[in-house]
Design a protein around this motif. Structure first.
Motif, PDB file in Angstrom:
ATOM      1  N   MET A  46       0.824  -1.212   0.000  1.00  0.00           N
ATOM      2  CA  MET A  46       0.000   0.000   0.000  1.00  0.00           C
ATOM      3  C   MET A  46       0.860   1.265   0.000  1.00  0.00           C
ATOM      4  N   ARG A  47       1.961   1.229   0.754  1.00  0.00           N
ATOM      5  CA  ARG A  47       2.829   2.404   0.775  1.00  0.00           C
ATOM      6  C   ARG A  47       3.588   2.540  -0.540  1.00  0.00           C
ATOM      7  N   VAL A  52      -5.311   0.787  -3.523  1.00  0.00           N
ATOM      8  CA  VAL A  52      -5.752  -0.510  -3.015  1.00  0.00           C
ATOM      9  C   VAL A  52      -5.690  -1.594  -4.089  1.00  0.00           C
ATOM     10  N   VAL A  53      -6.221  -1.275  -5.272  1.00  0.00           N
ATOM     11  CA  VAL A  53      -6.243  -2.289  -6.335  1.00  0.00           C
ATOM     12  C   VAL A  53      -4.827  -2.764  -6.680  1.00  0.00           C
ATOM     13  N   VAL A  59       0.348  -7.955  -3.971  1.00  0.00           N
ATOM     14  CA  VAL A  59       0.481  -8.981  -2.930  1.00  0.00           C
ATOM     15  C   VAL A  59       0.108 -10.354  -3.492  1.00  0.00           C
ATOM     16  N   GLN A  60      -0.962 -10.400  -4.246  1.00  0.00           N
ATOM     17  CA  GLN A  60      -1.373 -11.700  -4.795  1.00  0.00           C
ATOM     18  C   GLN A  60      -0.307 -12.241  -5.758  1.00  0.00           C
TER      19      GLN A  60
ATOM     20  N   GLU B  56       2.513  -0.693  14.227  1.00  0.00           N
ATOM     21  CA  GLU B  56       1.408  -1.652  14.087  1.00  0.00           C
ATOM     22  C   GLU B  56       0.169  -1.010  13.471  1.00  0.00           C
ATOM     23  N   ARG B  57      -0.057   0.249  13.822  1.00  0.00           N
ATOM     24  CA  ARG B  57      -1.291   0.889  13.365  1.00  0.00           C
ATOM     25  C   ARG B  57      -1.155   1.543  11.995  1.00  0.00           C
ATOM     26  N   LEU B  58       0.078   1.654  11.532  1.00  0.00           N
ATOM     27  CA  LEU B  58       0.289   2.331  10.255  1.00  0.00           C
ATOM     28  C   LEU B  58      -0.013   1.460   9.044  1.00  0.00           C
ATOM     29  N   ARG B  59       0.051   0.179   9.248  1.00  0.00           N
ATOM     30  CA  ARG B  59      -0.170  -0.726   8.120  1.00  0.00           C
ATOM     31  C   ARG B  59      -1.647  -0.795   7.761  1.00  0.00           C
ATOM     32  N   ASP B  60      -1.949  -0.599   6.518  1.00  0.00           N
ATOM     33  CA  ASP B  60      -3.311  -0.875   6.068  1.00  0.00           C
ATOM     34  C   ASP B  60      -3.507  -2.382   6.132  1.00  0.00           C
ATOM     35  N   ALA B  61      -4.725  -2.790   6.496  1.00  0.00           N
ATOM     36  CA  ALA B  61      -4.958  -4.230   6.634  1.00  0.00           C
ATOM     37  C   ALA B  61      -5.539  -4.804   5.346  1.00  0.00           C
ATOM     38  N   PRO B  62      -5.089  -5.986   4.970  1.00  0.00           N
ATOM     39  CA  PRO B  62      -5.683  -6.633   3.792  1.00  0.00           C
ATOM     40  C   PRO B  62      -7.115  -7.065   4.088  1.00  0.00           C
ATOM     41  N   THR B  63      -7.949  -7.066   3.072  1.00  0.00           N
ATOM     42  CA  THR B  63      -9.327  -7.507   3.262  1.00  0.00           C
ATOM     43  C   THR B  63      -9.347  -9.037   3.400  1.00  0.00           C
ATOM     44  N   PRO B  64     -10.403  -9.569   4.002  1.00  0.00           N
ATOM     45  CA  PRO B  64     -10.530 -11.034   4.073  1.00  0.00           C
ATOM     46  C   PRO B  64     -10.512 -11.663   2.684  1.00  0.00           C
ATOM     47  N   GLN B  65     -11.053 -10.937   1.691  1.00  0.00           N
ATOM     48  CA  GLN B  65     -11.063 -11.475   0.323  1.00  0.00           C
ATOM     49  C   GLN B  65      -9.643 -11.637  -0.208  1.00  0.00           C
ATOM     50  N   LEU B  66      -8.800 -10.667   0.079  1.00  0.00           N
ATOM     51  CA  LEU B  66      -7.422 -10.781  -0.392  1.00  0.00           C
ATOM     52  C   LEU B  66      -6.717 -11.925   0.327  1.00  0.00           C
TER      53      LEU B  66
END
Ligand SMILES: [Zn+2]
Ligand SMILES: [Zn+2]
Lengths: 197, 254
Positions: A46-47, A52-53, A59-60, B56-66
């Motif tokens: 992301m950074r 997002v896309v 990552v995938q 820890e809080r700076l990272r965007d979290a991946p969605t469950p779908q990803l």
């Protein structure tokens, strides 16, 4: 039925790490450990991409390559660093491929930012006042990619200077200098944000 | 003495406390004399400490779908590496759409590690069973014929729903299309002597032979019969009795 089998974790430790030799109970320790780094990989993606896309694709793709070349991973070496190397190379490829330029702030903006004096705030004030993670992220996103990446890998992902140098295939001195300058740029961005707000 | 340009790269390891002793001494000597680099050092330290404190809080979290998609890559890679070798693996002729759906849905329980599709199915079903069967079984016995008709109308393929059976200790409670399996799998919920028991029915032949899987404190038995795949799944207690349930199911589906 498989009663009396030892705990899964014990089975993992005794098994070969190679992906094509699955443990008898169906768990794949390589994939399991690799997948446990998804938060780090995605946060970093992301950074790097700031979209997002793109981060999701990155990552995938990284996992696709990692699982396909699992047999090339040397057991006992740092799997997280190995995945980050794949992520980095995939990112470079991805950008080369779609001809998309990095959305980096151009250099004169950086220069101007560097001109801003941060002296109106003491560092302590800055630290306590820059409370929003979103501000911090935004400030990071405004510094040029190479510096942002080096700082992120060091301060957020806590890789060593040597690991980062290997990963990015640059001399360690370059890594040190990128981190020094990246941290300073970040400070300057934050100082500027605070003055504007 | 080093000049400002020489000192710059040394500041990062200095701030981290990683600088070699001679570099440390060089930085100390330089900032003693140079206000610019002293300020620079302070600025870098603030930035570094801030990032560190927030890491820890700076990272965007991946969605469950990803997460699911990435976990599914592990399954896919395995399917390519070691196919036909194991008899209990889902045969490659399984309609891919169904297999992919199941694997993807399964992969939401990412991180458990898997390398064969029977295990994947069993995991998937177990997770569904825990979430679904415990909270969604109606209190009263249900009408198997009615449930089967409702299923065909909704799902577009006919389903046989084995009725309650006193000798087998089974009481039919409900039939669900489960969210976690994308509605493609029929989830028959029974009460088995006071404990929830699930029977999953896939509209495809997915496995060869009969597989027993024990995971997450649950056990499942899986087989394909007449173009359908069945999974009987329950909590781990009374494992010796499950054979009776399997036998009852086998002789009452067609
Ligand atoms: Zn200086
Ligand atoms: Zn269900």
């Amino acid at each position: 039925m498989t009663g009396g089998r030892p705990q899964d974790s014990m089975v993992f430790r005794r098994r070969s790490w190679a992906a094509d030799q699955p443990a008898a109970d169906g768990a794949d320790p390589f994939a399991q450990e690799a997948l446990s780094y998804i938060d780090s990989l995605y946060g970093t993606a992301m950074r790097l991409t700031r979209r997002v896309v793109d981060a999701e694709d990155l990552v995938q793709d990284t996992y696709v390559k990692a699982f396909r070349s699992a047999s090339q991973f040397k057991r006992g070496t740092n799997l997280k660093a190995w995945l980050f190397t794949i992520l980095h190379n995939t990112f470079l490829n991805m950008r080369r491929h779609d001809g998309r330029n990095p959305v980096d702030v151009d250099s004169d903006v950086v220069e101007r930012a560097a001109d801003m004096t941060a002296s109106q705030h003491t560092p302590e004030q800055l630290l306590t006042r820059a409370t929003l993670n979103a501000d911090l992220q935004a400030a990071l996103d405004q510094i040029p990619e190479a510096f942002r990446q080096a700082v992120w890998l060091r301060d957020v992902e806590e890789f060593s200077y040597a690991e980062i140098a290997d990963m990015l295939e640059v001399p360690i001195g370059t890594v040190m200098s990128r981190i020094s300058r990246g941290r300073r740029m970040l400070y300057e961005r934050l100082a500027k944000t605070r003055m504007v707000g | 003495m080093k000049n400002c340009r020489d000192v710059e790269p040394l500041l990062a390891p200095y701030v981290d406390g990683d600088a070699a002793p001679e570099d440390r001494a060089a930085v100390d000597a330089h900032i003693e004399a140079c206000g610019c680099c002293r300020d620079d050092l302070t600025a870098q330290r603030v930035a570094r400490d801030l990032l560190h404190a927030r890491r820890e809080r700076l990272r965007d979290a991946p969605t469950p779908q990803l997460r699911a998609r990435c976990a599914a890559q592990a399954v896919r890679a395995h399917a390519q590496v070691a196919p036909a070798a194991r008899r209990t693996l889902i045969s490659r002729q399984v309609p891919l759409a169904a297999a992919a759906t199941i694997v993807l849905a399964f992969a939401a329980v990412f991180g458990l590690g898997l390398n064969n599709k029977v295990q994947a199915l069993a995991f998937q079903m177990t997770v569904d069973h825990v979430k679904c069967a415990r909270f969604n079984s109606s209190p009263a016995a249900a009408d198997p014929v009615l449930l089967a008709q409702q299923w065909s109308a909704k799902a577009g393929w006919p389903l046989t729903v084995p009725a309650s059976s006193e000798p087998a200790g089974l009481e039919l409670r409900s039939v669900r299309r489960c969210g976690v399996t994308d509605g493609r799998v029929a989830h028959l919920i029974y009460d088995w002597r006071g404990e929830p028991l699930s029977v999953y029915v896939l509209n495809s032949k997915a496995v060869a032979g009969t597989s027993h899987v024990q995971r997450l404190g649950h056990q499942s038995v899986m087989w394909s019969q007449n173009g359908r795949t069945y999974v009987v799944l329950t909590g781990a207690s009374r494992r010796e009795d499950l054979a009776g349930v399997v036998h009852y199911m086998r002789s009452n589906v067609y």
